[in-house]
Design an enzyme around this catalytic site. Sequence first.
Site, PDB file in Angstrom:
ATOM      1  N   LYS A 189     -19.563  -2.775   3.772  1.00  5.22           N
ATOM      2  CA  LYS A 189     -20.625  -2.955   2.510  1.00  5.22           C
ATOM      3  C   LYS A 189     -21.347  -4.155   2.265  1.00  5.22           C
ATOM      4  O   LYS A 189     -20.883  -5.082   1.809  1.00  5.22           O
ATOM      5  CB  LYS A 189     -19.372  -2.834   1.398  1.00  5.22           C
ATOM      6  CG  LYS A 189     -18.546  -1.677   1.456  1.00  5.22           C
ATOM      7  CD  LYS A 189     -17.951  -1.256   0.127  1.00  5.22           C
ATOM      8  CE  LYS A 189     -16.418  -2.069  -0.243  1.00  5.22           C
ATOM      9  NZ  LYS A 189     -16.075  -1.790  -1.537  1.00  5.22           N
TER      10      LYS A 189
ATOM     11  N   ARG B  88     -20.475  -7.457   0.019  1.00  6.24           N
ATOM     12  CA  ARG B  88     -19.960  -8.645   1.029  1.00  6.24           C
ATOM     13  C   ARG B  88     -21.092  -9.708   0.766  1.00  6.24           C
ATOM     14  O   ARG B  88     -20.697 -11.058   0.961  1.00  6.24           O
ATOM     15  CB  ARG B  88     -19.646  -8.317   2.296  1.00  6.24           C
ATOM     16  CG  ARG B  88     -18.532  -7.047   2.575  1.00  6.24           C
ATOM     17  CD  ARG B  88     -17.120  -7.852   2.138  1.00  6.24           C
ATOM     18  NE  ARG B  88     -16.124  -6.640   2.230  1.00  6.24           N
ATOM     19  CZ  ARG B  88     -15.718  -5.970   1.226  1.00  6.24           C
ATOM     20  NH1 ARG B  88     -15.949  -6.292  -0.123  1.00  6.24           N
ATOM     21  NH2 ARG B  88     -14.968  -4.970   1.491  1.00  6.24           N
TER      22      ARG B  88
ATOM     23  N   ASN C 247      -7.233 -10.818   4.557  1.00  2.28           N
ATOM     24  CA  ASN C 247      -8.161  -9.909   3.875  1.00  2.28           C
ATOM     25  C   ASN C 247      -9.416 -10.838   3.316  1.00  2.28           C
ATOM     26  O   ASN C 247      -9.274 -12.111   3.469  1.00  2.28           O
ATOM     27  CB  ASN C 247      -7.386  -9.412   2.503  1.00  2.28           C
ATOM     28  CG  ASN C 247      -6.922 -10.407   1.702  1.00  2.28           C
ATOM     29  OD1 ASN C 247      -7.591 -11.495   1.467  1.00  2.28           O
ATOM     30  ND2 ASN C 247      -5.823 -10.117   1.166  1.00  2.28           N
ATOM     31  N   ILE C 248     -10.193 -10.248   2.630  1.00  3.18           N
ATOM     32  CA  ILE C 248     -11.558 -10.585   2.253  1.00  3.18           C
ATOM     33  C   ILE C 248     -11.400 -11.920   1.545  1.00  3.18           C
ATOM     34  O   ILE C 248     -12.216 -12.688   1.507  1.00  3.18           O
ATOM     35  CB  ILE C 248     -12.522  -9.706   1.883  1.00  3.18           C
ATOM     36  CG1 ILE C 248     -11.927  -8.914   0.560  1.00  3.18           C
ATOM     37  CG2 ILE C 248     -12.962  -8.392   2.732  1.00  3.18           C
ATOM     38  CD1 ILE C 248     -12.988  -8.178  -0.147  1.00  3.18           C
TER      39      ILE C 248
ATOM     40  N   GLY D 216     -11.037   0.092   6.460  1.00  2.90           N
ATOM     41  CA  GLY D 216     -11.712   0.470   7.728  1.00  2.90           C
ATOM     42  C   GLY D 216     -13.264   0.142   7.716  1.00  2.90           C
ATOM     43  O   GLY D 216     -13.995   0.553   8.660  1.00  2.90           O
TER      44      GLY D 216
ATOM     45  N   CYS E  62      -7.770  -0.901   9.231  1.00  3.15           N
ATOM     46  CA  CYS E  62      -6.960  -1.800   8.339  1.00  3.15           C
ATOM     47  C   CYS E  62      -6.961  -1.075   7.047  1.00  3.15           C
ATOM     48  O   CYS E  62      -6.578  -0.396   7.216  1.00  3.15           O
ATOM     49  CB  CYS E  62      -8.207  -3.029   8.200  1.00  3.15           C
ATOM     50  SG  CYS E  62      -9.819  -2.556   7.967  1.00  3.15           S
TER      51      CYS E  62
ATOM     52  N   ASN F 122       0.853  -1.116  -0.129  1.00  2.00           N
ATOM     53  CA  ASN F 122       0.145  -0.032   0.088  1.00  2.00           C
ATOM     54  C   ASN F 122       0.676   1.168   0.017  1.00  2.00           C
ATOM     55  O   ASN F 122       0.565   2.307  -0.599  1.00  2.00           O
ATOM     56  CB  ASN F 122      -0.916   0.010   1.182  1.00  2.00           C
ATOM     57  CG  ASN F 122      -2.041  -0.961   1.019  1.00  2.00           C
ATOM     58  OD1 ASN F 122      -2.417  -1.322   0.009  1.00  2.00           O
ATOM     59  ND2 ASN F 122      -2.486  -1.415   2.115  1.00  2.00           N
TER      60      ASN F 122
END
Lengths: 595, 552
Positions: free
Chosen positions: A352, A356, A247-248, A313, A310, A222
């Site tokens: 979201k 999600r 992470n997702i 956020g 994160c 990042n």
Amino acid sequence: MEHIRTTKVEQVKLLDRFSTSNKSLTGTLYLTATHLLFIDSHQKETWILHHHIALVEKLALTTSGCPLVIQCKNFRTVHFIVPRERDCHDIYNSLLQLSKQAKYEDLYAFSYNPKQNDSERLRGWQLVDLAEEYKRMGVPNSNWQLSDANRDYKAAICRCSQPLSGFSARCLEDEHLLQAISKANPANRYMYVMDTRPRHRMQSWWATQKDIGRIILNAMANRAAGKGYENEDNYSNIRFQFVGIENIHVMRSSLQKLLEVNGTKGLSVSDFYSGLENAGWLRHIKAVMDAAIFLAKAIMVENASVLVHCSDGWDRTSQVCSLGSLLLDPYYRTIRGFMVLIEKDWISFGHKYSERCGHLDGDPKEVSPVFTQFLECVWHLTEQFPQAFEFNEAFLLQIHEHIHSCQFGNFIGNCQKEREELKLKEKTYSLWPFLLDDQEKYVNPLYSSTSQKPAVLEPNTVAFHFKFWRNMYHQFDRTLHPRQSVFNIIMNMNEQNKQLQKDVKDLESQIKQHKNKQTDGVLTKELLNSVRPESPALKTSLCLKEQTLLPVNDALRTIEGSNPADNRYSEYADEFSKAEPAVVSSEYGVARMTC
Amino acid sequence: MEFSELIRTGQAQAELLRGPEMPPLRGTLCVTGHHLLLSPGPQATPDLWLLLLRSVDSIEKRVAGDAGTITLRCKDLRVLQLDIEGVEATLDIARSIEALSSLESVITSFPFFYRPKGLRLGEAWHFHPPERYYKRIARETWSSPLPVPQTRAWRLSEANEDFSLCPSYPRAVIVPRAVDDDALARSARFRQGGRFPVLSYYHAPRGTVLLRSSQPLTGRQKLRCAEDEELLRAVLAEARPGARGFIVDTRSAQAAKQARMTGGGTEAKAAYPGWKRLHRPLERGRPLQESFVRLMEACGDPEQSMDRWLSRLDGCRWLSHVKEALSTACLAAQGMEWEGACILVHGAEGTDSTLLVTSLAQLILDPLSRTMAGFQELIEREWIQAGHPFQLRCAHSAFSHTRPKHEAPIFLLFLDCVWQLGRQFPLSLEFGEGMLLALFDHSYASPFGTFLCNSEKERCLCEVRTRTHSLWSGLNQPKEQRKLRNPLYVPNPLAIWPSVEPQSLRLWQGLFLRWTHPPEPSEVAWEKVWQIATDQKTEGSQPTDSASEPQP
């Protein structure tokens, strides 16, 4: 509805998911605008909301018909066999269309009508209303907020997204803001900044570049893209803490692996545990819990304020902040408090949900079980602290049901702005009043608000305290569950206790009245005998009847009395019936050789 | 033998650590013939801390400077640490504990000296004689709902009065009436250890029976025994004309075949018409003991990662054993309940996995065995009197450094399976987890005589019944009930069929992780359940109380 070609198919078979023999129920399949409905020959109804459908598959044609497998977001898996391929194809195509809507206005919530008028609906929305508290939202780049979890403490939980600092850039205002938070806490002169992302792989490289060893790969990447983490040198009095929540995308594939394992027919104990290990799901759950505990401890023990962030956020940060609040503040462990917590740390902070949960036909890479993980962490807490929560497991399952159902407006949209544009409060209903109406189903009978324990929960995150949440991931596989419900009987005992206490009071007052009028003992005795005898009979009748494991969706989840045919060893029955010596099964062949 | 010869030191100053939650205890440590005592100094509480030496599974000593540390791992899976002043004292105490905890003599063991207040010697030993169970069967056969009344189908034989037929059977056993004692004697000679087929359970609703035995001694020559064949034929004939039977062999077909090389074997199909063999291999002996040891190693490491824990839980295979045991018991039960068939269960010796299967099948089918009294009767009849060699199997638990010889946690596996049943049918067992934990503790080390010795014969020789107290009299005292009973129990007349899917089975944390306490122990919640349940009962009777109250 233009997507529906066939509304009714007869002679459809519903296969048992775990049976190794081809046990099935025959019935009729109906397709409505909102649901898929199967009514079997015993008139038992299985309703599947289109929005709950995650995956529809049409398998290769077999002799008995065309198999149609539907996987739902609430972890129901159904396996139909439709006699004619044409019907199967029609239903398959309709479901593909109906389960993935292109725009919000087509979601169920916008057509769902529970027969309430506008004012009732508005009151429903106002039940849990945070609008007042969050007027300050929308400051660019620092959408963090003070939590009210710390009313009793001087420290605070704060949250934000990652700072856009780049390699050398600084933002004086941001640093000042952090300083201000730090100084706002008179009890401790330092504060923590928690980055919920894992720091691995690149750590050693980075450690040689900078002597702060608290760096992670994600933050590195990042940083190169002009984003990053707070530079400790620039933010004095700040301690950094990295906690490794993946992470997702990692979470999504982990859940996928978990579901693959537990959906296997004839699963052995060994495959189950190695599958659980490979899926890594419980490891991720533990990571979220550990982060929340770190947060709670920093506030409780060190009196330090904590800033959690994160990448964006709204995922890991929401998980950690909401769980941390739950550990710290008993209010959030009540039914109403938990609703406020979800509104505060999830809905209003822009988790979201629609992306999600895949409400609309969108990018499948944005789908991730972040909120499911939060609910699972809460479940683990309820397991470790059976008296600390006012709500029970059914409450968590029901909320999970509705984040995907799109029946209520609460979880539609991806942020507050979008939600306001959709005019959800005018066009849809809020879930919370419906849950509150059914409150008795969701009450934990063991809850004690005045528990002598300290109000802060300190869960144990040693590996052996994490268990597979069968009631979530196998909600609809009734053969896997206990056949009797402790919840029901305790609730009934509680009810009876209350009733009896009331009876006692009534009788005592009647006795007093009688004594005032005339001192006739015989009369009072008769009076008493007339009330008593019902309770033992009531108790027995409760337990031998069919029992509901979870009080949610009674029609779907009733547990019949136990039956060996429900279980896999029932397949051994085939062996019993094959007893005639003439039949040579493979096992029998072996047996013969030995004789 | 004098205990004093083995006690090397009188006493020493020590500190006892019992885990992170319990405060350390300081005081004078003292070894006696059967106990380790720690008496706190005069200023502290007068409570004496007491540990039965028999319950020490392994002992480790370390000395540094002028102090020493002894780590005791107990058979109930507790780990204790003693910090002792003085090197000499440490070594002496360690040696004394080592010597005294491994004494093999039964008659000098603590139960022969234990004389608790409030209990009478000889009490409760008469609770569960075979005669009593026979009476129940006789009653049930009389009132059988079947068209052909099966009166007098079974008899109580005292052929084993002097334990000459079978040293591991009790004096009296239940056998088909059609078979006389001479035939029994011949059948006994054809079965390993003399364990001829006897009745284990009569399933009244279907008029079928569960039998158990050991393997037949067919050997390489494929020997046969007419009386043994006649016995099993009589079982089927008396159950129902045309009744079928299943022999559930707890070994694999391969293992059963191999057993012929060492004189054992399995029933030849041609010799036993109407009977069909099913092989359901169950682990026992050393592999089971190793599984237990590895599980406890995993449970003793709180630092491990989630992945490591799951992989060890998988690797130790304990839950696989639970699953196999439950499925086999379900198979046997299902044969009786659904197929109306008679079932004979045996493995090799017929004293381990055989009993596991027959006792679990009864819990599944028989509502009486799920009551407090019925469960005690079941354990007495199907484990103790049926000749499960407790002394050998429970000599050591999971921590022993010595190489296991005969140890195997088969009784623990049974208790675990019962616990799984209790989890799936939380209202159907009258006893709770506390009862199962107590049975586990007492089977490995106990002040009571119930689990002493390996068979009824040995217990007679040692006069266990007259010289020790029965565990049942200890457990049935009113003060113990709240700990042992299930407050939610409601009699359930139906069979309880458990799910044996891996997702439905769970690690028994209450036992294997008993001493690594969760933050809010389950007892707290359990106490609340008790309150709710008993509230109801007391308040149910309250109107009567208040009715008598206002009388002048």
